[in-house]
Design an enzyme around this catalytic site. Structure first.
Site, PDB file in Angstrom:
ATOM      1  N   TYR A 426     -45.476  84.535 -93.577  1.00 60.54           N
ATOM      2  CA  TYR A 426     -44.591  85.164 -94.588  1.00 60.54           C
ATOM      3  C   TYR A 426     -43.639  84.178 -95.269  1.00 60.54           C
ATOM      4  O   TYR A 426     -43.574  83.027 -94.892  1.00 60.54           O
ATOM      5  CB  TYR A 426     -43.910  86.420 -94.053  1.00 60.54           C
ATOM      6  N   GLU A 427     -42.997  84.632 -96.314  1.00 60.70           N
ATOM      7  CA  GLU A 427     -42.213  83.755 -97.220  1.00 60.70           C
ATOM      8  C   GLU A 427     -43.067  82.637 -97.794  1.00 60.70           C
ATOM      9  O   GLU A 427     -42.574  81.531 -98.031  1.00 60.70           O
ATOM     10  CB  GLU A 427     -41.002  83.139 -96.511  1.00 60.70           C
ATOM     11  N   GLY A 428     -44.335  82.902 -98.040  1.00 57.08           N
ATOM     12  CA  GLY A 428     -45.260  81.872 -98.521  1.00 57.08           C
ATOM     13  C   GLY A 428     -45.942  81.228 -97.328  1.00 57.08           C
ATOM     14  O   GLY A 428     -45.266  80.625 -96.498  1.00 57.08           O
TER      15      GLY A 428
END
Lengths: 567, 567
Positions: A426-428
């Site tokens: 997550y968050e890229g």
């Protein structure tokens, strides 16, 4: 779950490795005296040890669940959240005008890491809110700020970020949620969002969703996206939550780990929203939030690594097996000792990188200096990807130290490895972090990379009398990395993307060695021994990684899709 | 779960890489003609695709459970087991005198790997029985053989191995279970055993436990341990299961994965047992079983890697995201392509090593040759540890390819990574495998290692005209490994143990490169492309690992236990 906050280690890092004194020498952060910082760390550490750590297993064994449209959180999470909010730990770095402590992000990074060690699932909640606070501080109107910031900073309300839709994951520009202007200046938000961390809870007065959506007629892609504040309960002018907004949790994901954190599918059905930032300028505001969150997620990985390390060490010290010398426990066996020392050295390296990144962010905030800004931008994807890779690797090693007990859930070792798995996604994803590093963060022709390498080389030179072997190894590694960096910036984007992941990892390896060397120069014998372990045994990995980098995309597509699928 | 058995790949490996023709040229295995082997693989592959693969998710979502002392298995596992038993897949390599097919272990290794890809939790059941069959063939009396082997080989009965006790994990010599001689020549077995894989089931007519225990007055340690056959139901002279024996499943473990496989705590309360092998000679018989099982567990890792690879590839081919060229799916992105190709190259390398080990075992069986025996002994810990490390790494990469969907259980990607985790732990942790490699397997002064390296060098020389760059890289790596091996055999045991894990991994890396190079010389363009990917991008890892090896135990204990525990 016994957890001891590594307060002494943060203090050492602040004072001798990452240079917090530069931050506190600025007007902006002048109040963050060493005494105050230590008091903060000690107090936060105590809360993590006493209040949060006992909740860690609850989150796993009693997952958050959806009951008649209402999210019920894990036992004790309400009290844990209250301790976080009342301690002021949501708003450590937030604007004092709205109730924040105004302290450096470096301090927040350490506190967040401790909370992640103690109870990752719950820590994710204030981490999301912190990102929202920063986005609002930078992009919201004064009215929205006045209404929302005090409540978010105090922890009375929580914040979430809503980007992803089923067809729009890493490709945010493909999102379809709609925002239709209303007569009263608000917008009606309609659409479905997925993977919304802490999309709802039963312990905060309100949940504030920052939602990306498209205005009517907006262009396709990321340039047609706007950002909206969409609260669960619509606040009146005094900030009292009133009418229920038209949004709901449709379902919660059944995940591999992090069960205590409800991951929601959210449905917005013409919910009332307020625009944050300019029309079609939503991505800029969202990037503020994500940038903050990337360092925060890196810290989650490091926090889990620390927790898993302490947990495995406690087991190894206790477990008698075989003809071990000394204490008679398995910690005396060479291979167990190697695993534990590697866990410690690796966690420390990732922590130094994250805190150094935080210092660069603080210096950018305090001075606006372009050099610091470039440094922060370069270090952020490394801090995120390496910190979370370390979290995964260290927690897996923690399972291994436990032997058969590691595979049995009751010990809690497996939970660390399951919980932390999402942080690399997550968050890229970490792949996207690496691509950001070799593309956007190298548009300067490698200047930011070179400045970091200069610093490592300078450290190596100043260590060459005291610690000649270690200094030479670090010097050589930095120069090899410099040559490969120079080569890489001259390649096409496709070649860079093909080797972005090994390049990021090699850079982290060398950075970690630089910080370990600096610590060895400033620290005592045990610190030197740890640095030596890292530099002699772990740094050599960079050579193989850089050999891989030199391949670029060469031959990568020689295997056709049919070849890949051939069984 | 779509799974396609890689039958073509096994055939290529048999014919061109691991030299199955040497095995089938012996009298012992003359019946295993190429046509027969291919028919076997095809038939087993079809069963795996059609019968077992659909059960994979059931095992995870509907774990085996204990109901009133009876183990209830996952839905469909009974039918799956029936297909395995009726296909004759338990006894592929077992003695034809008792109903086995008498085929090479190389063929069994391939079939076991396919079953592991399709449904690991169920595959573990026949794998345990295979080990028991081999132990009985080598060590049991003719009476016991006649009674048990036909039932085990046909799959009517299942077999387990009972070593571990709470205080005796890797240190088997510490076990305390008792065996008291009875007037009728049997023994009364009393004690508790833990981690008993498939300790019970509800689909086989009987469950036969091979139990390690001590005779009265036996010496401490491994030299005072004997082995006993303790059946759940005591068979009459015709092999009909009769009276219930005094043993029971106390509980099942709550594990991180492999939920379909019941892992039991077993209680023996004066249960009737028959001695297998001589008094106090139990460890030798158990080692037969464990040796077999070690290669089998390595194959489990490889099987999961193959399953996870196919699963991730299918997702990547299907998922549209971003501005991908070609097919428009994420498989076109360089970093996704890199991950998938790495998964495939790594799985293939581990498979080649395991099958090469199996060929050495078969040659030992057929010829008794000391060189083959030493080769098999050297390759076994590598096949186990590397195969399972590859299973873990590839399945983790599979989760990463899935992005956010990888963390959500419904996709099944996470299950591969959870299920395979135990394979690095059971049958001797991978650390113990590595210690076996650098200690017992190097008592020959490095001769077996040297012979393998000679072979790789010979391959590199014969490839130098056709594939000069790859040949040179493999040659150089083999020679570096040879130098380090020569250095390592001259070190104290403690130094070897301290770097056993990186040494094993480096050896596997170089072996894998040798096999890839051989495949490139014999295969088509796609096979060359895969070999090139491995040799250029993955082989370089060996340099960093060998640099680590050269450190031995130097400085490893400089950090005291207090230093390790300092927070």
């Amino acid at each position: 779950m016994p957890y001891r906050a590594p307060v002494r280690d943060y203090s050492f890092l602040f004072d001798h490795v990452v240079g917090l004194e530069q931050v506190t020498a600025t007007d902006r952060f002048a109040e963050a005296t060493p005494d105050m910082v230590e008091a903060i760390l000690t107090e936060a550490g105590r809360m993590c040890e006493e209040v949060l750590a006992p909740l860690q297993r609850n989150g796993d064994t009693h997952p958050a669940r959806l009951e008649n449209g209402v999210v019920r959180t894990s036992p004790g999470f309400d009290e844990g959240y209250k301790a976080i909010a009342e301690g002021g730990w949501v708003g450590i770095s937030a604007d004092p005008e709205f109730g924040g402590m105004g302290l450096p992000m470096t301090v927040t990074t350490a506190v967040n890491e401790m909370m992640a060690s103690a109870c990752l699932a719950l820590q994710l909640n204030p981490l999301m809110t912190q990102g929202q606070i920063e986005a609002l501080e930078h992009h919201a109107s004064d009215e929205l700020k006045a209404l929302y910031l005090p409540k978010l900073i105090s922890g009375e309300w929580c914040g979430t970020m809503n980007l992803t839709e089923p067809q729009a994951g890493s490709d945010v520009g493909a999102l379809k949620a709609k925002a239709e202007p209303q007569d009263d200046g608000t917008y009606a938000i309609t659409g479905q969002k997925i993977y919304i961390s802490w999309g709802d809870n039963d312990f905060s007065e309100n949940v504030c969703h920052l939602v990306l959506a498209r205005l009517p007629g907006a262009v396709e892609g990321t340039k047609g996206i706007s950002l909206f504040m969409v609260p669960k309960f619509i606040p009146d002018a005094d900030g009292k939550p009133g009418e229920r907004n038209d949004l709901r949790v449709v379902s919660l994901e059944h995940k591999m780990g992090l069960h205590g954190s409800p991951t929601a599918v959210m449905e917005y059905s013409g919910a009332k929203g307020w625009m944050v930032g300019p029309e079609n300028g939503g991505m800029a505001a969202m990037f503020t939030m994500m940038n903050n969150a990337r360092l925060g997620v890196g810290g989650q990985g490091i926090g889990v690594a620390e927790g898993a390390y302490q947990h495995a060490l406690a087991y190894a010290l206790d477990r008698k097996q075989g003809r071990a010398g000394g204490s008679g426990s398995i910690v005396e066996h060479a291979d167990v000792r190697r695993m534990l020392t590697e866990m410690k050295a690796e966690t420390w390296a990732a922590r130094a990188i994250a805190l150094s990144c935080a210092v660069a962010i603080d210096m950018t905030t305090a001075t606006g200096d372009a050099g610091w800004k470039a440094r922060a931008a370069f270090l952020t994807p490394i801090a995120k990807a390496f910190g979370t890779d370390v979290g995964m690797a260290v927690s897996q090693t923690g399972v291994q130290v436990h032997g058969g007990m590691g595979f049995v859930e009751e010990t809690g070792a497996a939970q660390y490895s399951r919980d932390v798995r999402v942080t690399a996604i997550y968050e890229g994803t970490n792949g996207i972090q690496a691509m950001d590093l070799v593309a956007r963060k190298m548009m300067d022709g490698g200047e930011a990379a070179g400045a970091l390498l200069d610093e490592i080389v300078a450290d190596a030179k100043s260590a060459q009398d005291d610690l000649p072997d270690m200094a030479q190894a670090v010097f050589d590694a930095a120069e090899t990395l410099r040559e490969t960096t120079d080569w890489l910036v001259a390649q096409e984007l496709q070649d860079r993307f093909a080797v972005a992941v090994p390049y990021l990892r090699a850079f982290a390896r060398v950075l970690g060695a630089g910080f370990h060397l600096r610590a060895a120069m400033k620290g005592d014998d045990p610190r030197r021994a740890l640095a030596r372990f890292y530099i002699e045994r772990m740094l050599p990995e960079h050579a193989g990684l850089l050999a891989q980098v030199r391949q670029g995309a060469d031959g990568l597509y020689d295997l056709s899709l049919d070849d890949l699928a051939a069984a």
